[in-house]
Design a protein around this motif. Structure first.
Motif, PDB file in Angstrom:
ATOM      1  N   SER A   1       0.807  -1.066   0.110  1.00 37.14           N
ATOM      2  CA  SER A   1      -0.014   0.087   0.158  1.00 37.14           C
ATOM      3  C   SER A   1       0.887   1.194   0.056  1.00 37.14           C
ATOM      4  O   SER A   1       0.342   2.179  -0.567  1.00 37.14           O
ATOM      5  CB  SER A   1      -0.892   0.038   1.082  1.00 37.14           C
ATOM      6  N   CYS A   2       1.881   1.498   0.875  1.00 39.81           N
ATOM      7  CA  CYS A   2       2.536   2.567   1.031  1.00 39.81           C
ATOM      8  C   CYS A   2       4.220   2.129   0.385  1.00 39.81           C
ATOM      9  O   CYS A   2       4.849   3.290   0.663  1.00 39.81           O
ATOM     10  CB  CYS A   2       2.600   3.101   2.356  1.00 39.81           C
ATOM     11  N   SER A   3       4.463   1.059  -0.015  1.00 33.19           N
ATOM     12  CA  SER A   3       5.872   0.796  -0.159  1.00 33.19           C
ATOM     13  C   SER A   3       7.089   0.662   0.690  1.00 33.19           C
ATOM     14  O   SER A   3       8.105   0.955   0.612  1.00 33.19           O
ATOM     15  CB  SER A   3       6.095   1.394  -1.640  1.00 33.19           C
ATOM     16  N   ARG A   4       6.617   1.048   2.053  1.00 33.26           N
ATOM     17  CA  ARG A   4       7.686   0.996   3.093  1.00 33.26           C
ATOM     18  C   ARG A   4       7.761  -0.435   3.755  1.00 33.26           C
ATOM     19  O   ARG A   4       6.832  -1.032   3.843  1.00 33.26           O
ATOM     20  CB  ARG A   4       7.376   1.867   4.170  1.00 33.26           C
ATOM     21  N   THR A   5       9.067  -0.686   4.219  1.00 30.15           N
ATOM     22  CA  THR A   5       9.204  -1.932   4.863  1.00 30.15           C
ATOM     23  C   THR A   5       8.689  -1.954   6.171  1.00 30.15           C
ATOM     24  O   THR A   5       9.562  -1.866   7.056  1.00 30.15           O
ATOM     25  CB  THR A   5      10.775  -2.290   4.693  1.00 30.15           C
ATOM     26  N   SER A   6       7.512  -2.036   6.668  1.00 30.23           N
ATOM     27  CA  SER A   6       6.691  -2.139   7.738  1.00 30.23           C
ATOM     28  C   SER A   6       5.829  -3.014   8.011  1.00 30.23           C
ATOM     29  O   SER A   6       5.102  -2.781   8.998  1.00 30.23           O
ATOM     30  CB  SER A   6       6.371  -0.530   8.098  1.00 30.23           C
ATOM     31  N   VAL A   7       5.574  -4.060   7.184  1.00 32.55           N
ATOM     32  CA  VAL A   7       4.383  -4.834   7.186  1.00 32.55           C
ATOM     33  C   VAL A   7       4.945  -6.010   8.322  1.00 32.55           C
ATOM     34  O   VAL A   7       6.145  -6.630   8.114  1.00 32.55           O
ATOM     35  CB  VAL A   7       4.094  -5.679   6.035  1.00 32.55           C
ATOM     36  N   LYS A   8       4.344  -6.264   9.560  1.00 30.50           N
ATOM     37  CA  LYS A   8       4.665  -7.107  10.291  1.00 30.50           C
ATOM     38  C   LYS A   8       3.376  -8.212  10.661  1.00 30.50           C
ATOM     39  O   LYS A   8       2.487  -7.718  10.537  1.00 30.50           O
ATOM     40  CB  LYS A   8       5.104  -6.523  11.775  1.00 30.50           C
ATOM     41  N   ARG A   9       3.928  -9.288  11.201  1.00 28.62           N
ATOM     42  CA  ARG A   9       2.870 -10.199  11.540  1.00 28.62           C
ATOM     43  C   ARG A   9       2.069  -9.922  12.841  1.00 28.62           C
ATOM     44  O   ARG A   9       3.017  -9.654  13.875  1.00 28.62           O
ATOM     45  CB  ARG A   9       3.412 -11.801  11.458  1.00 28.62           C
ATOM     46  N   VAL A  10       0.888  -9.810  12.770  1.00 28.25           N
ATOM     47  CA  VAL A  10       0.213  -9.447  14.093  1.00 28.25           C
ATOM     48  C   VAL A  10      -0.382 -10.604  14.664  1.00 28.25           C
ATOM     49  O   VAL A  10      -0.993 -10.764  15.934  1.00 28.25           O
ATOM     50  CB  VAL A  10      -0.776  -8.029  13.767  1.00 28.25           C
ATOM     51  N   ALA A  11      -1.013 -11.551  13.678  1.00 27.80           N
ATOM     52  CA  ALA A  11      -1.797 -12.820  14.322  1.00 27.80           C
ATOM     53  C   ALA A  11      -1.310 -13.695  13.014  1.00 27.80           C
ATOM     54  O   ALA A  11      -0.953 -13.629  11.988  1.00 27.80           O
ATOM     55  CB  ALA A  11      -3.061 -12.615  14.271  1.00 27.80           C
ATOM     56  N   ASN A  12      -1.735 -14.997  13.244  1.00 26.06           N
ATOM     57  CA  ASN A  12      -1.709 -16.235  12.107  1.00 26.06           C
ATOM     58  C   ASN A  12      -2.292 -15.662  10.921  1.00 26.06           C
ATOM     59  O   ASN A  12      -3.668 -15.489  10.964  1.00 26.06           O
ATOM     60  CB  ASN A  12      -2.264 -17.367  12.718  1.00 26.06           C
ATOM     61  N   GLY A  13      -1.708 -15.412  10.009  1.00 22.02           N
ATOM     62  CA  GLY A  13      -2.191 -15.005   8.619  1.00 22.02           C
ATOM     63  C   GLY A  13      -2.630 -13.599   8.615  1.00 22.02           C
ATOM     64  O   GLY A  13      -3.046 -13.314   7.782  1.00 22.02           O
ATOM     65  N   VAL A  14      -2.198 -12.832   9.632  1.00 19.26           N
ATOM     66  CA  VAL A  14      -2.782 -11.289   9.617  1.00 19.26           C
ATOM     67  C   VAL A  14      -1.639 -10.433   9.747  1.00 19.26           C
ATOM     68  O   VAL A  14      -0.853 -10.652  10.897  1.00 19.26           O
ATOM     69  CB  VAL A  14      -3.711 -11.239  10.706  1.00 19.26           C
ATOM     70  N   TRP A  15      -1.236  -9.632   8.737  1.00 18.16           N
ATOM     71  CA  TRP A  15      -0.193  -8.712   8.660  1.00 18.16           C
ATOM     72  C   TRP A  15      -0.608  -7.254   8.828  1.00 18.16           C
ATOM     73  O   TRP A  15      -1.664  -7.020   8.214  1.00 18.16           O
ATOM     74  CB  TRP A  15       0.677  -9.060   7.361  1.00 18.16           C
ATOM     75  N   GLN A  16       0.269  -6.517   9.308  1.00 14.81           N
ATOM     76  CA  GLN A  16      -0.229  -5.093   9.420  1.00 14.81           C
ATOM     77  C   GLN A  16       0.992  -4.211   9.342  1.00 14.81           C
ATOM     78  O   GLN A  16       2.135  -4.249   9.650  1.00 14.81           O
ATOM     79  CB  GLN A  16      -0.958  -4.687  10.625  1.00 14.81           C
ATOM     80  N   CYS A  17       0.664  -3.050   8.616  1.00 18.87           N
ATOM     81  CA  CYS A  17       1.784  -2.271   8.199  1.00 18.87           C
ATOM     82  C   CYS A  17       1.916  -1.212   9.270  1.00 18.87           C
ATOM     83  O   CYS A  17       0.782  -0.551   9.686  1.00 18.87           O
ATOM     84  CB  CYS A  17       1.592  -1.332   6.880  1.00 18.87           C
ATOM     85  N   ARG A  18       3.065  -0.953   9.755  1.00 11.26           N
ATOM     86  CA  ARG A  18       3.044   0.016  11.164  1.00 11.26           C
ATOM     87  C   ARG A  18       3.292   1.247  10.479  1.00 11.26           C
ATOM     88  O   ARG A  18       2.915   2.511  11.368  1.00 11.26           O
ATOM     89  CB  ARG A  18       4.455  -0.003  11.594  1.00 11.26           C
ATOM     90  N   LYS A  19       3.358   1.678   9.313  1.00 19.46           N
ATOM     91  CA  LYS A  19       3.219   3.287   8.981  1.00 19.46           C
ATOM     92  C   LYS A  19       2.124   3.600   8.580  1.00 19.46           C
ATOM     93  O   LYS A  19       1.272   4.615   8.870  1.00 19.46           O
ATOM     94  CB  LYS A  19       4.056   3.044   7.776  1.00 19.46           C
ATOM     95  N   CYS A  20       1.086   2.832   7.814  1.00 23.83           N
ATOM     96  CA  CYS A  20      -0.123   3.264   7.204  1.00 23.83           C
ATOM     97  C   CYS A  20      -1.331   2.431   7.739  1.00 23.83           C
ATOM     98  O   CYS A  20      -2.363   2.491   7.504  1.00 23.83           O
ATOM     99  CB  CYS A  20      -0.328   3.117   5.922  1.00 23.83           C
ATOM    100  N   SER A  21      -1.024   1.385   8.719  1.00 24.05           N
ATOM    101  CA  SER A  21      -1.886   0.845   9.442  1.00 24.05           C
ATOM    102  C   SER A  21      -3.035  -0.163   8.773  1.00 24.05           C
ATOM    103  O   SER A  21      -3.804  -0.718   9.252  1.00 24.05           O
ATOM    104  CB  SER A  21      -2.894   1.380  10.321  1.00 24.05           C
ATOM    105  N   THR A  22      -2.552  -0.411   7.535  1.00 23.24           N
ATOM    106  CA  THR A  22      -3.287  -1.360   6.612  1.00 23.24           C
ATOM    107  C   THR A  22      -3.164  -2.815   6.846  1.00 23.24           C
ATOM    108  O   THR A  22      -1.795  -3.151   7.352  1.00 23.24           O
ATOM    109  CB  THR A  22      -3.061  -1.154   4.972  1.00 23.24           C
ATOM    110  N   LYS A  23      -4.220  -3.596   7.095  1.00 21.87           N
ATOM    111  CA  LYS A  23      -4.155  -4.800   7.479  1.00 21.87           C
ATOM    112  C   LYS A  23      -4.282  -5.765   6.387  1.00 21.87           C
ATOM    113  O   LYS A  23      -4.887  -5.443   5.188  1.00 21.87           O
ATOM    114  CB  LYS A  23      -5.066  -5.004   8.593  1.00 21.87           C
ATOM    115  N   PHE A  24      -3.533  -6.877   5.869  1.00 21.85           N
ATOM    116  CA  PHE A  24      -3.365  -7.863   5.071  1.00 21.85           C
ATOM    117  C   PHE A  24      -3.379  -9.306   5.644  1.00 21.85           C
ATOM    118  O   PHE A  24      -3.083  -9.716   6.582  1.00 21.85           O
ATOM    119  CB  PHE A  24      -2.144  -7.423   4.497  1.00 21.85           C
TER     120      PHE A  24
END
Ligand SMILES: [Zn+2]
Length: 60
Positions: A28-51
């Motif tokens: 979404s924002c092209s920054r290296t900030s996506v971390k795993r928050v749960a099993n199969g759920v990842w969230q970007c620390r910069k733009c808060s988008t969940k994947f």
């Protein structure tokens, strides 16, 4: 041999952990900030988008 087998398992576990805790590039924002928050759920620390992605590896 039993010893060799155990070593292989430990290496696989380490590989999974490394992928699970490493940061990934946010589609979404092209920054290296996506971390795993749960099993199969990842969230970007910069733009808060969940994947929803792999349980141990992010596939953007
Ligand atoms: Zn982002």
């Amino acid at each position: 041999m039993v010893v060799g087998y155990g070593k292989k398992i430990r290496q696989a576990v380490r590989d999974v952990n490394r992928k699970a805790w490493k940061k990934y590039k946010c589609p979404s924002c092209s920054r290296t900030s996506v971390k795993r928050v749960a099993n199969g759920v990842w969230q970007c620390r910069k733009c808060s988008t969940k994947f929803a992605s792999g349980a141990f590896e992010f596939r953007g």
